[in-house]
Design a protein around this motif. Structure first.
Motif, mmCIF file in Angstrom:
data_model
loop_
_atom_site.group_PDB
_atom_site.id
_atom_site.type_symbol
_atom_site.label_atom_id
_atom_site.label_comp_id
_atom_site.label_asym_id
_atom_site.label_seq_id
_atom_site.Cartn_x
_atom_site.Cartn_y
_atom_site.Cartn_z
ATOM 1 N N ASP A 146 0.807 -1.224 0.000
ATOM 2 C CA ASP A 146 0.000 0.000 0.000
ATOM 3 C C ASP A 146 0.839 1.272 0.000
ATOM 4 O O ASP A 146 0.526 2.240 -0.673
ATOM 5 C CB ASP A 146 -0.934 -0.003 1.222
ATOM 6 C CG ASP A 146 -1.860 1.208 1.214
ATOM 7 O OD1 ASP A 146 -2.544 1.427 0.195
ATOM 8 O OD2 ASP A 146 -1.888 1.934 2.220
ATOM 9 N N ASP A 147 1.921 1.260 0.763
ATOM 10 C CA ASP A 147 2.733 2.488 0.908
ATOM 11 C C ASP A 147 3.963 2.410 0.019
ATOM 12 O O ASP A 147 4.916 1.718 0.335
ATOM 13 C CB ASP A 147 3.148 2.666 2.376
ATOM 14 C CG ASP A 147 3.993 3.918 2.577
ATOM 15 O OD1 ASP A 147 3.875 4.838 1.762
ATOM 16 O OD2 ASP A 147 4.764 3.965 3.553
ATOM 17 N N SER A 149 6.183 5.339 -1.803
ATOM 18 C CA SER A 149 6.423 6.735 -2.178
ATOM 19 C C SER A 149 7.626 6.866 -3.104
ATOM 20 O O SER A 149 7.932 7.959 -3.565
ATOM 21 C CB SER A 149 6.653 7.574 -0.913
ATOM 22 O OG SER A 149 7.722 7.037 -0.151
#
Length: 203
Positions: A146-147, A149
């Motif tokens: 999900d994460d 960056s």
């Protein structure tokens, strides 16, 4: 310390002044030189020690790669810590997957998902997602992915998410992620052809 030569004095007076200055300040000079050399030697020693430690860690890591069952070397790596210890954990997780021990693989990978080494962290997340998909747990795979960056790992994350949605039966979302991968890859990439095959299967 004051200047030890005064302009205007004779050579004999200046020579006498130098002798007097050295007599008064020689202990300070010796201490300064000793401390200076000691600092340089200490730094060099530290650098050599660190290099030797890194080389030994590399040797231990390669030993684990060659023989993952070498518990003694693995223990030494873990005690030393550092990137090689974490890379060894990746090797052990891979061996666990080969043996079908998926829970052990997940247990080894989970701490690495919090690594300060960004490459290791993303690598561990992608491997965890692959293990979850192997045991038909796509929601857990999506949760670990999900994460993200860091765009440098974007194609790998989109590919893994596409696989997860495919396992879930959400083919439209899977297609979107596969298309996102193709948009980021050059056509000569090996991964490009693989993703194109996945899209063809969906179509």
């Amino acid at each position: 310390m004051k200047n030890f030569i005064e302009v205007g004095k004779t050579e004999e007076e200046q020579a006498e002044q130098i002798k007097k200055w050295l007599k008064e300040n020689l202990p300070h000079i010796i201490i300064g030189i000793t401390l200076g050399l000691g600092g340089i030697w200490g730094f060099d020693y530290y650098q050599v020690a660190q290099n030797e430690k890194a080389i030994q860690a590399r040797i231990n890591y390669l030993s684990v790669v060659a023989n993952p069952n070498n518990a003694k070397v693995l223990t030494t790596l873990k005690q030393d810590g550092g990137a090689y210890a974490q890379q060894a954990e990746l090797v052990l997780a891979q061996q666990a997957v080969i043996k079908g021990d998926y829970q052990k693989a997940l247990a080894l990978l989970l701490p690495l998902t919090k690594s300060e080494n960004e490459f290791l962290m993303h690598n561990a997340k992608l491997r965890m997602a692959a293990v979850y998909l192997e045991i038909k747990k796509p929601d857990e795979a999506l949760a670990i992915l999900d994460d993200n960056s860091n765009t440098a790992f974007g194609t790998l994350y989109d590919n893994a998410k596409g696989d997860a949605y495919f396992v879930k039966g959400d083919f439209d979302t899977a297609r979107k992620h596969y298309q996102a991968v193709l948009a980021q890859l050059p056509r000569e990439s090996k991964l490009f052809n693989l993703i194109q095959m996945k899209l063809n299967d969906l179509n």
